[in-house]
Design a protein around this motif. Structure first.
Motif, mmCIF file in Angstrom:
data_model
loop_
_atom_site.group_PDB
_atom_site.id
_atom_site.type_symbol
_atom_site.label_atom_id
_atom_site.label_comp_id
_atom_site.label_asym_id
_atom_site.label_seq_id
_atom_site.Cartn_x
_atom_site.Cartn_y
_atom_site.Cartn_z
ATOM 1 N N TRP A 131 -14.126 15.315 -18.381
ATOM 2 C CA TRP A 131 -12.790 15.108 -18.923
ATOM 3 C C TRP A 131 -11.746 15.920 -18.168
ATOM 4 C CZ3 TRP A 131 -9.871 11.838 -21.090
ATOM 5 C CH2 TRP A 131 -8.672 12.201 -21.697
ATOM 6 N N GLN A 132 -12.071 17.143 -17.778
ATOM 7 C CA GLN A 132 -11.104 17.961 -17.050
ATOM 8 C C GLN A 132 -10.750 17.327 -15.709
ATOM 9 O OE1 GLN A 132 -9.414 20.759 -18.242
ATOM 10 N NE2 GLN A 132 -8.213 20.240 -16.423
ATOM 11 N N CYS A 133 -11.751 16.807 -15.010
ATOM 12 C CA CYS A 133 -11.469 16.105 -13.745
ATOM 13 C C CYS A 133 -10.601 14.880 -13.991
ATOM 14 C CB CYS A 133 -12.769 15.693 -13.062
ATOM 15 S SG CYS A 133 -13.675 17.060 -12.321
ATOM 16 N N ALA A 134 -10.881 14.196 -15.098
ATOM 17 C CA ALA A 134 -10.117 12.983 -15.412
ATOM 18 C C ALA A 134 -8.645 13.306 -15.641
ATOM 19 C CB ALA A 134 -10.715 12.300 -16.641
ATOM 20 N N ALA A 164 -12.129 5.788 -15.786
ATOM 21 C CA ALA A 164 -13.084 4.690 -15.582
ATOM 22 C C ALA A 164 -14.293 4.755 -16.498
ATOM 23 C CB ALA A 164 -13.531 4.688 -14.115
ATOM 24 N N TRP A 165 -14.781 5.971 -16.815
ATOM 25 C CA TRP A 165 -16.023 6.071 -17.582
ATOM 26 C C TRP A 165 -15.829 6.001 -19.094
ATOM 27 C CZ3 TRP A 165 -15.798 10.358 -20.707
ATOM 28 C CH2 TRP A 165 -14.983 11.410 -20.305
ATOM 29 N N LEU A 166 -14.578 6.093 -19.575
ATOM 30 C CA LEU A 166 -14.365 6.105 -21.026
ATOM 31 C C LEU A 166 -14.781 4.809 -21.725
ATOM 32 C CD1 LEU A 166 -11.097 8.080 -21.880
ATOM 33 C CD2 LEU A 166 -13.407 8.458 -22.750
ATOM 34 N N PRO A 167 -14.466 3.612 -21.184
ATOM 35 C CA PRO A 167 -14.915 2.383 -21.873
ATOM 36 C C PRO A 167 -16.426 2.350 -22.075
ATOM 37 C CG PRO A 167 -13.267 1.849 -20.225
ATOM 38 C CD PRO A 167 -13.604 3.290 -20.024
#
Length: 725
Positions: A8-11, A51-54
């Motif tokens: 999440w921090q990178c996002a 991108a990875w949240l869905p």
């Protein structure tokens, strides 16, 4: 911190970079309230660019889902350990079995009940009777099958007997005999065995045989000095709240306060365990679980208040760091309360006060803590807003918000309200969160002579009363914890009218002035002007004379060799490097239990550091401490005490004469004198250590270090009396 799907921090770092480049960040920074910030994040749809949240939303409901299959598998693994009499390993497996057992229709869940029943057996063999009773009680109310239930009732009576609770044991026997007489379908062989067990227990009770309690009693919380305040309900009557434009809200002494007085006893409004301790501590009260299971009342409270919402999102919540506590505050307050709270008018001159007035451990006190949003950088405020919006998405996804709320359309008023509260609390936590820590003991070898104590952070919490105390680099108080309860004690006398100060981390005995000012400015947004900082600034301004880096003696110029200690700058670097190598070599040898070799390495290290360092410098003290440990392990207590005594003055100079660090150094020296039968020296050091530790922890706190010192003192006095006769 990364979840199993993404970081999440990178996002949010990537989203911030994009927002800066396209001008969105500048527009965002012009927004003047949290409602507008949440609406902006929603409108720009930033979160959909991760991108990875869905994938996470599609799978999170099944990732941590309860599984009867897993529960059975872990219980079978536990049974294998149990048969080998490896009870601690069995307990670990049974605990995992219980955790994976479905919570749906819990009262009829045999996987859950059988896991509890099996764990109670392992606890019983380890003589953890109180914990065993807890598992038995929960298993009997959770659909435990009849044959197992009968064995559990017998085990319960054994526990009561071993705990010395004779009357309860007798009543349990009467209840079980009545129960057994009504079971005509019970197999005769089984019934005879149960009746024999009961007869044996009755005989024990008739002989007045009762076991000893297993020591699993809760420590009593200390009493507030002079009783509780009528206004600040979690604080002492000896303190009062003041408010000025320059200091804001703060606490001052209403009457003279002696060192060691308990000024605040406060449970957190909300708290969150750190990820490394999720399986080692209770999520509700933060007691170390060790072999003991989570108390029933804690499990029920946690499930009702927040765990039923958070469980399936544990990976994601661990990745958002301190912001997880913001969600916990929201869940603790409750939806209906928050929606009603947002419509209330609050006109109190001093924030956080209810009608009365009272300052309590309630949501109002938390809500009215400062956010410092006006002091924050645009990038930080943007990232906090993204995280608040993510947490809002969690609440919507789990159905916590009413009326089938969805983020596909415009935000409703309820969504905006909760989203703004989430963001407000994240902003508050930057400056107001408290680390819950516990004292943990590590050993470099299998000997209690080489224990090393350190404070380890286990959770993050919000304590609204403690948050009233302003900072000083030389504080008035020290905070300690009994599970999740914060206990604040004075470490020095405080005169009437003097302000009471906490230390927010940067302490004048542990950090330089420059480092303290930088740390406080970056996190807490102020330039510290406490007495310690002002005096140090004046000292620096007056002291422009160069000093020898080895002995600290003033020098008119910077000669190649110091006339006092003969320090030579060319040889210092070589000696330092060699000493560091010898120190590491000593540690390696100590780990391998090559004590003689470790003594050689540490002795050479001490010799080099004594030649090139002031006697109070930390690396030299560390080498002396390790050398003392090695001598103690070989029974050379006189040599051990020699090096520990040299370190005492360093601890006193560095940390102060009432510091906890000095207290622990004295405790180590007392242990060595005790083992060397140096009665007079040991008693003197014990009294000094007790004086310091009692200020920090209280006389009747149940602190293990204090109890150990008291026991040592009692043994020494008894030994002295015996030798005198």
């Amino acid at each position: 911190m990364a979840s199993n799907f993404g970081n999440w921090q990178c996002a949010i770092d990537n989203l911030t970079t994009t927002a800066k480049s396209d001008g969105c960040l500048k527009s965002f920074f012009n927004l003047d309230n949290n409602y507008k910030r949440i609406a902006f994040i929603h409108k720009k749809n930033f979160i959909n660019d991760v991108a990875w949240l869905p994938l996470y939303w599609d799978n999170c409901h099944s990732m941590l889902r309860k599984s009867t299959e897993k529960a059975v598998r872990y219980r079978d693994d536990g049974n294998k350990y149990f048969q080998k009499k490896q009870y601690k390993s069995a307990i670990q497996c049974y605990t995992k079995s219980i955790q994976h057992a479905s919570t749906a229709e819990l009262q009829q869940n045999q996987a859950f009940a059988l896991g509890l029943g099996n764990r109670s057996a392992a606890l019983f063999y380890l003589k953890q009777y109180q914990a065993c009773l807890g598992d038995i009680t929960m298993a009997l109310t959770s659909g435990c099958p009849c044959p197992t239930a009968d064995r559990l009732k017998i085990r319960k009576i054994h526990c009561l007997v071993n705990l010395g609770r004779g009357q309860e044991a007798q009543q349990a026997i009467r209840d079980f005999k009545k129960h057994l007489s009504g079971h005509t379908d019970t197999e005769k062989k089984v019934k005879d065995k149960l009746e024999d067990d009961i007869a044996s227990l009755e005989h024990q009770l008739s002989q007045n045989w009762l076991g000893e309690p297993d020591g699993q009693t809760d420590r009593q919380l200390p009493q507030l000095f002079q009783g509780p305040s009528e206004v600040i309900t979690q604080a002492s009557l000896a303190v009062e709240m003041k408010h000025t434009c320059s200091k804001g809200r703060h606490l001052v002494a209403k009457q003279a306060i002696p060192a060691g007085a308990t000024l605040i006893v406060e449970r957190p409004y909300a708290a969150v365990l750190l990820q490394d301790h999720l399986h080692s501590h209770c999520h509700n009260c933060f007691q170390t679980l060790s072999l003991a299971p989570i108390p029933v009342e804690c499990r029920d409270t946690a499930w009702t208040m927040y765990h039923n919402i958070e469980c399936q999102y544990q990976d994601l919540l661990s990745s958002v760091g301190i912001a997880h506590l913001s969600l916990r505050i929201i869940l603790t307050a409750g939806l209906q309360f928050l929606l009603a709270f947002s419509d209330q008018d609050r006109d109190s001159v001093i924030r956080g006060l209810t009608v009365g007035p009272k300052y309590q451990r309630d949501y109002l006190a938390v809500h009215d803590l400062l956010t410092h949003e006006q002091d924050m950088e645009a990038e930080d405020l943007f990232q906090y807003s993204l995280t608040a919006y993510l947490l809002l998405r969690v609440l919507i996804d789990v159905g916590w918000l009413p009326d089938g709320a969805s983020l596909e359309d415009e935000l409703t008023d309820n969504m905006m309200c909760i989203g703004s509260f989430l963001l407000r609390h994240i902003l508050q936590l930057v400056c107001n969160a408290h680390a819950i820590s516990e004292l943990q003991v590590s050993q470099v070898a299998d000997s209690n002579l080489v224990d090393s104590k350190s404070q380890v952070r286990v959770a993050t919490a919000i304590y609204p009363t403690a948050s009233l105390i302003n900072h000083s680099c030389d504080p008035t108080i020290i905070a300690s914890f009994q599970r999740d309860t914060l206990v604040v004690r004075s470490v020095k006398d405080v005169a009437v009218g003097q302000e009471i100060f906490n230390c927010y981390g940067p302490h004048c005995k542990r950090m330089s002035l420059t480092d303290r000012q930088q740390a406080l400015s970056s996190q807490y947004f102020f330039h510290c002007q406490c007495q310690a900082c002002v005096q140090e600034e004046q000292s620096i301004q007056q002291d422009e004379v160069p000093q020898c880096p080895a002995c600290g003696v003033d020098q008119v110029s910077a000669p190649a060799q110091c006339p006092v200690c003969l320090h030579n700058s060319e040889t210092l670097a070589s000696d330092t490097k060699q000493a560091d190598r010898l120190f590491q070599q000593g540690l390696d040898r100590l780990q391998q239990m090559d004590i003689a070799g470790a003594i050689v390495s540490f002795s050479q290290c001490v010799e080099l550091r004594e030649r090139s360092m002031d006697r109070h410098q930390t690396p030299l003290c560390e080498a002396r401490d390790c050398l003392a440990r090695c001598h103690a392990m070989t029974g050379q207590f006189s040599l051990a005490s020699k090096y520990l005594e040299l370190n005492l003055s360093a601890s006193e100079l560095k940390y102060g004469d009432s510091s906890i660090e000095l207290g622990y150094e004295l405790q180590k020296l007392a242990q060595v004198f005790f083992n060397d039968k140096q009665v007079g020296k040991a008693l003197n050091v014990i009294d000094r250590a007790l004086g310091i530790l009692t200020i920090h922890f209280g006389k009747n706190s149940g602190n293990e270090d204090i109890e150990e010192l008291v026991q040592m003192k009692s043994c020494l006095i008894e030994y002295q009396a015996g030798t005198d006769t």
